[in-house]
Design a protein around this motif. Structure first.
Motif, mmCIF file in Angstrom:
data_model
loop_
_atom_site.group_PDB
_atom_site.id
_atom_site.type_symbol
_atom_site.label_atom_id
_atom_site.label_comp_id
_atom_site.label_asym_id
_atom_site.label_seq_id
_atom_site.Cartn_x
_atom_site.Cartn_y
_atom_site.Cartn_z
ATOM 1 N N UNK A 16 110.974 -26.858 13.656
ATOM 2 C CA UNK A 16 109.895 -26.352 14.667
ATOM 3 C C UNK A 16 110.367 -25.750 15.788
ATOM 4 N N UNK A 17 111.598 -26.181 16.235
ATOM 5 C CA UNK A 17 112.340 -25.582 17.568
ATOM 6 C C UNK A 17 113.221 -24.306 17.265
ATOM 7 N N UNK A 18 113.177 -23.418 17.983
ATOM 8 C CA UNK A 18 113.797 -22.094 17.819
ATOM 9 C C UNK A 18 114.405 -22.008 18.970
ATOM 10 N N UNK A 19 115.860 -21.793 18.922
ATOM 11 C CA UNK A 19 116.567 -21.272 20.453
ATOM 12 C C UNK A 19 115.910 -20.004 20.865
ATOM 13 N N UNK A 20 115.767 -20.065 22.078
ATOM 14 C CA UNK A 20 115.359 -19.043 23.122
ATOM 15 C C UNK A 20 116.168 -18.806 24.225
ATOM 16 N N UNK A 26 108.510 -13.921 27.877
ATOM 17 C CA UNK A 26 109.313 -12.449 27.915
ATOM 18 C C UNK A 26 110.268 -12.014 26.672
ATOM 19 N N UNK A 27 110.977 -13.072 26.261
ATOM 20 C CA UNK A 27 111.768 -13.061 25.294
ATOM 21 C C UNK A 27 110.850 -12.591 23.970
ATOM 22 N N UNK A 28 109.943 -13.188 23.862
ATOM 23 C CA UNK A 28 109.020 -12.932 22.417
ATOM 24 C C UNK A 28 108.532 -11.299 22.589
ATOM 25 N N UNK A 57 99.967 -13.924 32.348
ATOM 26 C CA UNK A 57 99.947 -14.919 33.496
ATOM 27 C C UNK A 57 101.475 -15.466 33.557
ATOM 28 N N UNK A 58 102.140 -15.720 32.473
ATOM 29 C CA UNK A 58 103.642 -16.347 32.436
ATOM 30 C C UNK A 58 104.798 -15.429 32.661
ATOM 31 N N UNK A 59 104.199 -14.024 32.183
ATOM 32 C CA UNK A 59 105.618 -13.155 32.164
ATOM 33 C C UNK A 59 105.620 -12.598 33.556
ATOM 34 N N UNK A 60 104.690 -12.219 34.044
ATOM 35 C CA UNK A 60 104.476 -11.541 35.423
ATOM 36 C C UNK A 60 105.481 -11.968 36.779
ATOM 37 N N UNK A 61 105.859 -13.195 36.556
ATOM 38 C CA UNK A 61 106.656 -13.721 37.543
ATOM 39 C C UNK A 61 107.935 -14.343 37.062
ATOM 40 N N UNK A 62 108.444 -14.278 36.075
ATOM 41 C CA UNK A 62 109.785 -14.651 35.578
ATOM 42 C C UNK A 62 110.718 -13.465 35.416
ATOM 43 N N UNK A 63 112.051 -13.799 35.484
ATOM 44 C CA UNK A 63 113.278 -12.886 35.382
ATOM 45 C C UNK A 63 113.224 -12.669 33.638
ATOM 46 N N UNK A 64 113.515 -11.587 33.400
ATOM 47 C CA UNK A 64 113.940 -11.316 31.961
ATOM 48 C C UNK A 64 115.277 -11.404 31.867
ATOM 49 N N UNK A 65 115.877 -12.399 31.160
ATOM 50 C CA UNK A 65 117.339 -12.624 30.988
ATOM 51 C C UNK A 65 117.972 -11.174 30.573
ATOM 52 N N UNK A 88 118.533 -11.131 16.121
ATOM 53 C CA UNK A 88 119.018 -12.381 16.935
ATOM 54 C C UNK A 88 117.706 -13.190 17.427
ATOM 55 N N UNK A 89 116.514 -12.662 16.909
ATOM 56 C CA UNK A 89 115.009 -13.350 17.121
ATOM 57 C C UNK A 89 114.942 -13.624 18.703
ATOM 58 N N UNK A 90 114.787 -14.859 18.911
ATOM 59 C CA UNK A 90 114.448 -15.312 20.392
ATOM 60 C C UNK A 90 115.824 -15.375 21.306
ATOM 61 N N UNK A 91 117.087 -14.780 20.621
ATOM 62 C CA UNK A 91 118.028 -14.475 21.531
ATOM 63 C C UNK A 91 118.595 -13.239 21.387
ATOM 64 N N UNK A 92 117.317 -12.300 21.452
ATOM 65 C CA UNK A 92 117.352 -10.756 21.272
ATOM 66 C C UNK A 92 118.194 -10.194 22.280
#
Length: 143
Positions: A16-20, A26-28, A57-65, A88-92
Motif C-alpha cells: 500500500x505504501x508508495x514512496x513519493x 503536486x507530485x501526482x 486546496x492542497x497543491x496551491x500552498x506547497x512547494x513542488x520539489x 519514476x512514478x511518484x518520484x517523477x
C-alpha cells in the motif's frame, strides 16, 4: 502467532505504501503530466489540469520539489511535462537539478496551462488533457 500478524501488517504496508518525493498531490500532478507527455510522444503545446477540490486546496500552498521554489498546480504540471520521468512514478522529479529547473520555468512561461475544478465525487481526482498539434492525450489518477 504475533510474528504472523506482524508479517501480515508488514506485507500490507509494502503493498500500500508508495514512496513519493515531497507532498503527494503536486507530485501526482507531475506524474500524470509526465505520463501524458510520454503517451502523446511530444511536448504538449497546451494542457488542462482538472482536479478535485481537495487537490486544488492542497497543491496551491506547497512547494513542488526540485523546481527552484515554485508552487501550485501550473508549476507541478509544467515540471512533470518539461522534465518528469514517468518511470519514476511518484518520484517523477527526483532527478531534476538546476538545468531542469530552467527548463521547467521556460515551459511554464510559454505553455498555456488551464486549471479547472473537476466535478467529481472523489477526494483525489486528477485529469490531464494535453495537446500537441492534432493529437491529444488524457491521463487520469483517481482515488
Amino acid at each position: 502467532m504475533e510474528k504472523k500478524i506482524c508479517d501480515t501488517y508488514v506485507e500490507i504496508l509494502r503493498q500500500e505504501l508508495v514512496p513519493a518525493l515531497g507532498c503527494t498531490e503536486p507530485i501526482a500532478i507531475a506524474y500524470a503530466c509526465a505520463k501524458a507527455r510520454e503517451v502523446l510522444g511530444c511536448f504538449p503545446e497546451a494542457m488542462e489540469v482538472w482536479c478535485s477540490g481537495n487537490i486544488i486546496k492542497n497543491v496551491k500552498s506547497v512547494f513542488v520539489p526540485n523546481t527552484g521554489g515554485l508552487r501550485g498546480i501550473p508549476a507541478a504540471a509544467a515540471a512533470g511535462m518539461a522534465v518528469g520521468d514517468p518511470d519514476l512514478e511518484l518520484e517523477v522529479l527526483s532527478k531534476a537539478g538546476e538545468a531542469e529547473q530552467a527548463a521547467i520555468q521556460a515551459y511554464l512561461e510559454k505553455t498555456p496551462i488551464a486549471v479547472k475544478l473537476a466535478d467529481s465525487p472523489h477526494i483525489f481526482d486528477i485529469l490531464i488533457r494535453a495537446w500537441c498539434g492534432e493529437d491529444q492525450a488524457l491521463v487520469r489518477i483517481v482515488d
